[in-house]
Scaffold this motif. Structure first.
Motif, mmCIF file in Angstrom:
data_model
loop_
_atom_site.group_PDB
_atom_site.id
_atom_site.type_symbol
_atom_site.label_atom_id
_atom_site.label_comp_id
_atom_site.label_asym_id
_atom_site.label_seq_id
_atom_site.Cartn_x
_atom_site.Cartn_y
_atom_site.Cartn_z
ATOM 1 N N LEU A 52 0.831 -1.208 0.000
ATOM 2 C CA LEU A 52 0.000 0.000 0.000
ATOM 3 C C LEU A 52 0.864 1.255 0.000
ATOM 4 C CD1 LEU A 52 -2.833 -1.032 2.500
ATOM 5 C CD2 LEU A 52 -2.988 -0.840 0.015
ATOM 6 N N ASP A 53 1.948 1.227 0.801
ATOM 7 C CA ASP A 53 2.857 2.382 0.812
ATOM 8 C C ASP A 53 3.483 2.594 -0.556
ATOM 9 O OD1 ASP A 53 2.287 2.779 3.471
ATOM 10 O OD2 ASP A 53 4.053 1.695 4.203
ATOM 11 N N THR A 54 3.899 1.484 -1.193
ATOM 12 C CA THR A 54 4.480 1.592 -2.531
ATOM 13 C C THR A 54 3.469 2.141 -3.531
ATOM 14 O OG1 THR A 54 5.945 -0.282 -2.058
ATOM 15 C CG2 THR A 54 5.621 0.314 -4.369
ATOM 16 N N GLU A 55 2.231 1.626 -3.428
ATOM 17 C CA GLU A 55 1.189 2.099 -4.338
ATOM 18 C C GLU A 55 0.872 3.567 -4.086
ATOM 19 O OE1 GLU A 55 -1.345 1.899 -7.506
ATOM 20 O OE2 GLU A 55 0.122 0.438 -6.807
ATOM 21 N N GLN A 74 1.242 6.531 -6.661
ATOM 22 C CA GLN A 74 0.158 7.463 -6.946
ATOM 23 C C GLN A 74 0.585 8.898 -6.676
ATOM 24 O OE1 GLN A 74 -2.706 6.819 -8.390
ATOM 25 N NE2 GLN A 74 -2.275 4.625 -8.509
ATOM 26 N N ARG A 75 1.354 9.087 -5.569
ATOM 27 C CA ARG A 75 1.826 10.427 -5.258
ATOM 28 C C ARG A 75 2.785 10.934 -6.342
ATOM 29 N NH1 ARG A 75 6.038 12.873 -3.149
ATOM 30 N NH2 ARG A 75 7.165 10.901 -2.957
ATOM 31 N N ALA A 76 3.695 10.021 -6.797
ATOM 32 C CA ALA A 76 4.619 10.414 -7.856
ATOM 33 C C ALA A 76 3.865 10.743 -9.144
ATOM 34 C CB ALA A 76 5.637 9.299 -8.096
ATOM 35 N N VAL A 77 2.852 9.897 -9.453
ATOM 36 C CA VAL A 77 2.058 10.158 -10.660
ATOM 37 C C VAL A 77 1.322 11.490 -10.535
ATOM 38 C CG1 VAL A 77 0.072 9.356 -11.993
ATOM 39 C CG2 VAL A 77 1.817 7.730 -11.281
ATOM 40 N N GLN A 78 0.757 11.733 -9.328
ATOM 41 C CA GLN A 78 0.037 12.982 -9.115
ATOM 42 C C GLN A 78 0.982 14.177 -9.209
ATOM 43 O OE1 GLN A 78 -3.127 13.363 -8.983
ATOM 44 N NE2 GLN A 78 -3.137 15.556 -8.571
ATOM 45 N N GLU A 79 2.170 14.036 -8.588
ATOM 46 C CA GLU A 79 3.142 15.121 -8.672
ATOM 47 C C GLU A 79 3.574 15.363 -10.117
ATOM 48 O OE1 GLU A 79 6.371 14.228 -6.120
ATOM 49 O OE2 GLU A 79 5.279 14.703 -4.261
ATOM 50 N N ARG A 80 3.825 14.252 -10.849
ATOM 51 C CA ARG A 80 4.219 14.410 -12.251
ATOM 52 C C ARG A 80 3.093 15.051 -13.062
ATOM 53 N NH1 ARG A 80 5.994 9.819 -12.742
ATOM 54 N NH2 ARG A 80 4.217 8.734 -13.632
ATOM 55 N N ARG A 81 1.846 14.641 -12.773
ATOM 56 C CA ARG A 81 0.715 15.239 -13.486
ATOM 57 C C ARG A 81 0.599 16.723 -13.156
ATOM 58 N NH1 ARG A 81 -2.938 12.191 -11.562
ATOM 59 N NH2 ARG A 81 -2.818 10.601 -13.201
ATOM 60 N N GLU A 82 0.776 17.050 -11.859
ATOM 61 C CA GLU A 82 0.705 18.459 -11.475
ATOM 62 C C GLU A 82 1.844 19.253 -12.103
ATOM 63 O OE1 GLU A 82 0.686 18.455 -7.263
ATOM 64 O OE2 GLU A 82 -1.391 17.748 -7.079
ATOM 65 N N GLN A 83 3.051 18.649 -12.131
ATOM 66 C CA GLN A 83 4.177 19.343 -12.762
ATOM 67 C C GLN A 83 3.925 19.558 -14.245
ATOM 68 O OE1 GLN A 83 7.620 16.989 -11.862
ATOM 69 N NE2 GLN A 83 7.662 17.556 -9.693
ATOM 70 N N GLU A 84 3.367 18.508 -14.891
ATOM 71 C CA GLU A 84 3.069 18.651 -16.314
ATOM 72 C C GLU A 84 2.021 19.739 -16.542
ATOM 73 O OE1 GLU A 84 1.917 14.810 -17.577
ATOM 74 O OE2 GLU A 84 3.962 13.989 -17.629
ATOM 75 N N GLN A 85 0.997 19.744 -15.662
ATOM 76 C CA GLN A 85 -0.016 20.785 -15.793
ATOM 77 C C GLN A 85 0.593 22.161 -15.537
ATOM 78 O OE1 GLN A 85 -3.093 19.654 -13.046
ATOM 79 N NE2 GLN A 85 -3.904 18.025 -14.367
ATOM 80 N N HIS A 86 1.490 22.226 -14.532
ATOM 81 C CA HIS A 86 2.140 23.505 -14.237
ATOM 82 C C HIS A 86 3.009 23.958 -15.410
ATOM 83 C CE1 HIS A 86 3.731 26.684 -11.737
ATOM 84 N NE2 HIS A 86 4.973 26.293 -11.999
#
Length: 248
Positions: A99-102, A106-118
């Motif tokens: 669960l921690d890995t997942e 998810q956090r990395a994906v969210q951060e990458r998505r936010e960075q891409e959006q930014h």
């Protein structure tokens, strides 16, 4: 009635003989049978006592074995409970790690998505800013701006280092053509000043062509062989566009 003594004696003798006969032929076998019966009963009782003792010993052994089984069962149950608890803890730890890995993924994906959006927002803002700047510069540009940029270029030629001057001279000696391109028709005085300054630095007057390219928006672009001097608004906007986040 008279008692006959002889008869009485004989009766007594007969009775004694009968007793002896009974004792010899009846009582002795009966007694022997009784003795045998008592012996058999005694043997049976002894055997029963032995069996009872054996049964008591077996009962004790059984009870002891049952106690041993109970203790062994409790020990195995405790061991099984411990193993189940350990396995449960291991599974829970593995599940928590998964669960921690997942969550980390998810956090990395969210951060990458936010960075891409930014970055996309920054790129959009930069593009809009560049477009606005291009429109403003197009309105502000004109022959006067080109003339001022040409004058600034003449001053900047004095700041060239030795290596740059050597490259210019080598390009001129190789017969390269001097191409002077401006966004608007350059005044004759400005063109002559720029051409003479370049000739002075080159040590020779290279054959020059003079042309106009409105896509420069404002300013000049001078080429001499492999040497290129970009002093136009279009080139500056292209530089800022290539340095924007979407270009990275």
């Amino acid at each position: 009635m008279q008692i006959d003594t002889t008869t009485f004696v004989l009766e007594i003798v007969n009775f004694l003989i009968l007793l002896w006969l009974l004792r010899r032929f009846l009582f002795a076998p009966v007694r022997a049978a009784i003795d045998r019966r008592q012996a058999a009963v005694a043997a049976t009782l002894a055997e029963a006592r032995q069996q009872a003792e054996a049964a008591a010993e077996l009962k004790m052994q059984y009870e002891a074995r049952m106690k041993d089984w109970d203790r062994e069962r409790e020990a195995r149950r405790a061991q099984l409970d411990a193993e189940l608890a350990a396995e449960r803890d291991r599974q829970l730890a593995s599940l928590r790690a998964a669960l921690d890995t997942e969550r980390e993924k998810q956090r990395a994906v969210q951060e990458r998505r936010e960075q891409e959006q930014h970055r996309a927002l920054e790129a959009r803002a930069a593009d809009q800013g560049l477009r606005l700047a291009a429109r403003v510069l197009e309105r502000l540009s004109g022959p006067e701006l080109d003339a001022r940029i040409a004058a600034a270029l003449v001053e900047d030629l004095d700041t060239l280092d030795v290596e740059q001057k050597v490259r210019l001279i080598e390009a001129a000696k190789s017969g390269a053509e001097l191409d002077i391109c401006s966004a608007h028709p350059l005044p004759d005085a400005s063109y002559a000043q720029l051409r003479d300054a370049l000739g002075a630095h080159l040590g020779t007057r290279a054959h020059a062509t003079r042309r106009v390219d409105p896509q420069l928006i404002g300013g000049l672009r001078i080429a001499l062989g492999p040497w290129l001097l970009q002093a136009s608004l279009a080139d500056e906007l292209a530089y800022f566009r290539s340095s924007s986040p979407d270009a990275a």
